[in-house]
Design a protein around this motif. Structure first.
Motif, PDB file in Angstrom:
ATOM      1  N   ARG A   1       0.832  -1.206   0.000  1.00  9.97           N
ATOM      2  CA  ARG A   1       0.000   0.000   0.000  1.00  9.97           C
ATOM      3  C   ARG A   1       0.868   1.259   0.000  1.00  9.97           C
ATOM      4  O   ARG A   1       0.574   2.241  -0.693  1.00  9.97           O
ATOM      5  CB  ARG A   1      -0.919   0.000   1.214  1.00  9.97           C
ATOM      6  N   LEU A   2       1.948   1.239   0.784  1.00  8.11           N
ATOM      7  CA  LEU A   2       2.846   2.387   0.823  1.00  8.11           C
ATOM      8  C   LEU A   2       3.490   2.629  -0.538  1.00  8.11           C
ATOM      9  O   LEU A   2       3.658   3.780  -0.964  1.00  8.11           O
ATOM     10  CB  LEU A   2       3.931   2.174   1.882  1.00  8.11           C
ATOM     11  N   LYS A   3       3.856   1.562  -1.225  1.00 11.03           N
ATOM     12  CA  LYS A   3       4.461   1.711  -2.556  1.00 11.03           C
ATOM     13  C   LYS A   3       3.502   2.422  -3.501  1.00 11.03           C
ATOM     14  O   LYS A   3       3.907   3.315  -4.261  1.00 11.03           O
ATOM     15  CB  LYS A   3       4.838   0.337  -3.111  1.00 11.03           C
ATOM     16  N   MET A   4       2.240   2.023  -3.480  1.00 14.61           N
ATOM     17  CA  MET A   4       1.250   2.652  -4.354  1.00 14.61           C
ATOM     18  C   MET A   4       1.064   4.125  -3.978  1.00 14.61           C
ATOM     19  O   MET A   4       0.968   4.998  -4.853  1.00 14.61           O
ATOM     20  CB  MET A   4      -0.076   1.910  -4.231  1.00 14.61           C
ATOM     21  N   GLN A   5       1.024   4.413  -2.691  1.00 14.71           N
ATOM     22  CA  GLN A   5       0.822   5.787  -2.236  1.00 14.71           C
ATOM     23  C   GLN A   5       1.980   6.685  -2.643  1.00 14.71           C
ATOM     24  O   GLN A   5       1.779   7.820  -3.099  1.00 14.71           O
ATOM     25  CB  GLN A   5       0.647   5.795  -0.717  1.00 14.71           C
ATOM     26  N   ILE A   6       3.189   6.183  -2.489  1.00 10.14           N
ATOM     27  CA  ILE A   6       4.363   6.988  -2.854  1.00 10.14           C
ATOM     28  C   ILE A   6       4.439   7.175  -4.363  1.00 10.14           C
ATOM     29  O   ILE A   6       4.815   8.250  -4.854  1.00 10.14           O
ATOM     30  CB  ILE A   6       5.636   6.322  -2.304  1.00 10.14           C
ATOM     31  N   THR A   7       4.079   6.153  -5.113  1.00  8.50           N
ATOM     32  CA  THR A   7       4.066   6.281  -6.569  1.00  8.50           C
ATOM     33  C   THR A   7       3.127   7.399  -6.998  1.00  8.50           C
ATOM     34  O   THR A   7       3.441   8.189  -7.898  1.00  8.50           O
ATOM     35  CB  THR A   7       3.642   4.958  -7.218  1.00  8.50           C
TER      36      THR A   7
ATOM     37  N   MET B   1      -3.888  -7.389  -7.694  1.00  6.24           N
ATOM     38  CA  MET B   1      -5.098  -6.651  -8.032  1.00  6.24           C
ATOM     39  C   MET B   1      -5.806  -6.148  -6.774  1.00  6.24           C
ATOM     40  O   MET B   1      -6.436  -5.090  -6.792  1.00  6.24           O
ATOM     41  CB  MET B   1      -6.038  -7.542  -8.848  1.00  6.24           C
ATOM     42  N   ALA B   2      -5.719  -6.908  -5.680  1.00  6.30           N
ATOM     43  CA  ALA B   2      -6.336  -6.477  -4.427  1.00  6.30           C
ATOM     44  C   ALA B   2      -5.706  -5.176  -3.941  1.00  6.30           C
ATOM     45  O   ALA B   2      -6.397  -4.272  -3.460  1.00  6.30           O
ATOM     46  CB  ALA B   2      -6.194  -7.570  -3.366  1.00  6.30           C
ATOM     47  N   VAL B   3      -4.381  -5.073  -4.066  1.00  8.59           N
ATOM     48  CA  VAL B   3      -3.692  -3.852  -3.657  1.00  8.59           C
ATOM     49  C   VAL B   3      -4.127  -2.676  -4.527  1.00  8.59           C
ATOM     50  O   VAL B   3      -4.433  -1.582  -4.030  1.00  8.59           O
ATOM     51  CB  VAL B   3      -2.165  -4.037  -3.732  1.00  8.59           C
ATOM     52  N   ILE B   4      -4.175  -2.896  -5.843  1.00 11.25           N
ATOM     53  CA  ILE B   4      -4.562  -1.821  -6.767  1.00 11.25           C
ATOM     54  C   ILE B   4      -6.002  -1.393  -6.519  1.00 11.25           C
ATOM     55  O   ILE B   4      -6.320  -0.199  -6.509  1.00 11.25           O
ATOM     56  CB  ILE B   4      -4.373  -2.290  -8.221  1.00 11.25           C
ATOM     57  N   ARG B   5      -6.888  -2.364  -6.316  1.00  5.47           N
ATOM     58  CA  ARG B   5      -8.298  -2.035  -6.086  1.00  5.47           C
ATOM     59  C   ARG B   5      -8.472  -1.228  -4.803  1.00  5.47           C
ATOM     60  O   ARG B   5      -9.182  -0.224  -4.776  1.00  5.47           O
ATOM     61  CB  ARG B   5      -9.128  -3.316  -6.001  1.00  5.47           C
ATOM     62  N   TYR B   6      -7.791  -1.664  -3.741  1.00  8.45           N
ATOM     63  CA  TYR B   6      -7.895  -0.944  -2.469  1.00  8.45           C
ATOM     64  C   TYR B   6      -7.374   0.473  -2.619  1.00  8.45           C
ATOM     65  O   TYR B   6      -7.975   1.426  -2.115  1.00  8.45           O
ATOM     66  CB  TYR B   6      -7.126  -1.685  -1.377  1.00  8.45           C
ATOM     67  N   HIS B   7      -6.246   0.626  -3.300  1.00  9.43           N
ATOM     68  CA  HIS B   7      -5.649   1.949  -3.451  1.00  9.43           C
ATOM     69  C   HIS B   7      -6.557   2.860  -4.275  1.00  9.43           C
ATOM     70  O   HIS B   7      -6.700   4.048  -3.968  1.00  9.43           O
ATOM     71  CB  HIS B   7      -4.284   1.826  -4.113  1.00  9.43           C
ATOM     72  N   THR B   8      -7.167   2.310  -5.309  1.00 10.65           N
ATOM     73  CA  THR B   8      -8.080   3.110  -6.129  1.00 10.65           C
ATOM     74  C   THR B   8      -9.285   3.558  -5.319  1.00 10.65           C
ATOM     75  O   THR B   8      -9.716   4.713  -5.408  1.00 10.65           O
ATOM     76  CB  THR B   8      -8.537   2.297  -7.348  1.00 10.65           C
ATOM     77  N   GLN B   9      -9.846   2.660  -4.522  1.00 11.03           N
ATOM     78  CA  GLN B   9     -10.972   3.022  -3.674  1.00 11.03           C
ATOM     79  C   GLN B   9     -10.579   4.088  -2.654  1.00 11.03           C
ATOM     80  O   GLN B   9     -11.346   5.009  -2.371  1.00 11.03           O
ATOM     81  CB  GLN B   9     -11.508   1.781  -2.956  1.00 11.03           C
ATOM     82  N   PHE B  10      -9.355   3.976  -2.123  1.00 11.94           N
ATOM     83  CA  PHE B  10      -8.862   4.968  -1.172  1.00 11.94           C
ATOM     84  C   PHE B  10      -8.755   6.343  -1.826  1.00 11.94           C
ATOM     85  O   PHE B  10      -9.142   7.366  -1.241  1.00 11.94           O
ATOM     86  CB  PHE B  10      -7.504   4.524  -0.629  1.00 11.94           C
ATOM     87  N   LYS B  11      -8.245   6.384  -3.060  1.00 13.22           N
ATOM     88  CA  LYS B  11      -8.110   7.651  -3.773  1.00 13.22           C
ATOM     89  C   LYS B  11      -9.474   8.272  -4.062  1.00 13.22           C
ATOM     90  O   LYS B  11      -9.661   9.486  -3.913  1.00 13.22           O
ATOM     91  CB  LYS B  11      -7.350   7.433  -5.081  1.00 13.22           C
ATOM     92  N   LEU B  12     -10.441   7.445  -4.472  1.00 12.59           N
ATOM     93  CA  LEU B  12     -11.779   7.968  -4.762  1.00 12.59           C
ATOM     94  C   LEU B  12     -12.432   8.521  -3.500  1.00 12.59           C
ATOM     95  O   LEU B  12     -13.071   9.578  -3.528  1.00 12.59           O
ATOM     96  CB  LEU B  12     -12.641   6.862  -5.364  1.00 12.59           C
ATOM     97  N   THR B  13     -12.268   7.813  -2.391  1.00 12.12           N
ATOM     98  CA  THR B  13     -12.819   8.304  -1.131  1.00 12.12           C
ATOM     99  C   THR B  13     -12.179   9.619  -0.726  1.00 12.12           C
ATOM    100  O   THR B  13     -12.855  10.546  -0.252  1.00 12.12           O
ATOM    101  CB  THR B  13     -12.613   7.261  -0.015  1.00 12.12           C
ATOM    102  N   LYS B  14     -10.879   9.724  -0.936  1.00 12.76           N
ATOM    103  CA  LYS B  14     -10.172  10.954  -0.599  1.00 12.76           C
ATOM    104  C   LYS B  14     -10.648  12.117  -1.455  1.00 12.76           C
ATOM    105  O   LYS B  14     -10.804  13.245  -0.979  1.00 12.76           O
ATOM    106  CB  LYS B  14      -8.667  10.738  -0.778  1.00 12.76           C
ATOM    107  N   LEU B  15     -10.917  11.856  -2.736  1.00  9.87           N
ATOM    108  CA  LEU B  15     -11.402  12.908  -3.628  1.00  9.87           C
ATOM    109  C   LEU B  15     -12.802  13.360  -3.232  1.00  9.87           C
ATOM    110  O   LEU B  15     -13.124  14.546  -3.294  1.00  9.87           O
ATOM    111  CB  LEU B  15     -11.397  12.404  -5.067  1.00  9.87           C
TER     112      LEU B  15
END
Length: 245
Positions: free
Chosen positions: A114-120, A202-216
């Motif tokens: 999750r941290l890798k996706m966030q930093i990217t 894919m679970a990591v990507i899906r979670y990160h995408t949902q996190f970004k949408l919630t943040k927006l």
């Protein structure tokens, strides 16, 4: 033996700690990414909130489709314990008194991914966040005189070689770039990534995408400003098919 293509690209395959990634072409961006990822990863073992549990079950577990095989992650886990003493202390205190060995590493690798996706995402922002630039400048001035320490290596297994050789496709450039890489004399390090199944990735990507949408959705809408809008540095020309341009 490594493939001929791997030799041509002059790559050195190594198992790295979870916070060690293959360098990027842009050294400054690569430096910021590596420093920030290590800083945040080491904070996981200091804070220990990712291992909060109730009756030996994680209070905030990863999604069910994120799974790991401990035997396949052993090289990265051993290097993580060696490079992060606090992680070893947390493991001794929590396993098996609070949670199982599998749950300990499941929560750890889930949060590192999750941290890798966030930093990217942060590194793709333009301009870069001020706090990221300030951290990079401070780190650069602190570590510019430190000698480079080569990471620990291990013999590559057949599966490692196959995975690394497949990954070289993303590193291929023009023939001139290949020659520059070979002529440099120093092999480019390719860190073996943690072995996760496609479903887990894919679970990591899906979670990160949902996190970004919630943040927006929860971010406040900026107030309208009367200040003129600065022109975009990107120039886009729209072609008119009617005029034949």
């Amino acid at each position: 033996a490594l493939s001929e293509e791997a030799r041509e690209l002059n790559l050195s395959f190594r198992a790295g700690a979870p916070w060690e990634l293959t360098p990027l072409p842009n050294k400054r961006i690569s430096f910021m990414r590596d420093r920030l990822l290590k800083k945040w990863t080491l904070a996981l073992s200091r804070e220990r909130t990712i291992w909060a549990s109730h009756w030996t079950q994680l209070s905030d577990p990863p999604p069910p489709d994120f799974t790991i095989v401990l035997s396949e992650l052993k090289p990265q886990a051993e290097l993580a314990l060696k490079g992060d003493p606090e992680l070893g202390r947390a493991r001794l205190e929590l396993v098996p008194a609070k949670i199982s060995e599998h749950s300990f590493w499941l929560a750890y690798f889930w949060n590192v991914e999750r941290l890798k996706m966030q930093i990217t995402d942060m590194l793709h922002e333009y301009p870069l966040p001020d706090e990221l630039l300030a951290m990079a400048e401070a780190e650069e001035s602190q570590h510019k005189d430190e000698p480079e320490v080569a990471p620990e290596t291990r013999p590559a297994s057949g599966a490692d070689v196959a995975a690394a050789t497949a990954a070289t496709t993303s590193l291929q450039t023009t023939s001139g770039a290949r020659r520059d890489s070979c002529d440099s004399g120093e092999p480019r390090v390719y860190y073996m990534p943690p072995k996760l199944s496609p479903i887990s990735q894919m679970a990591v990507i899906r979670y990160h995408t949902q996190f970004k949408l919630t943040k927006l959705r929860t971010s406040p809408t900026p107030a309208p400003s009367d200040a003129p809008v600065a022109p975009s540095p990107l120039r886009v020309r729209f072609h008119s098919f009617e005029s034949g341009e």
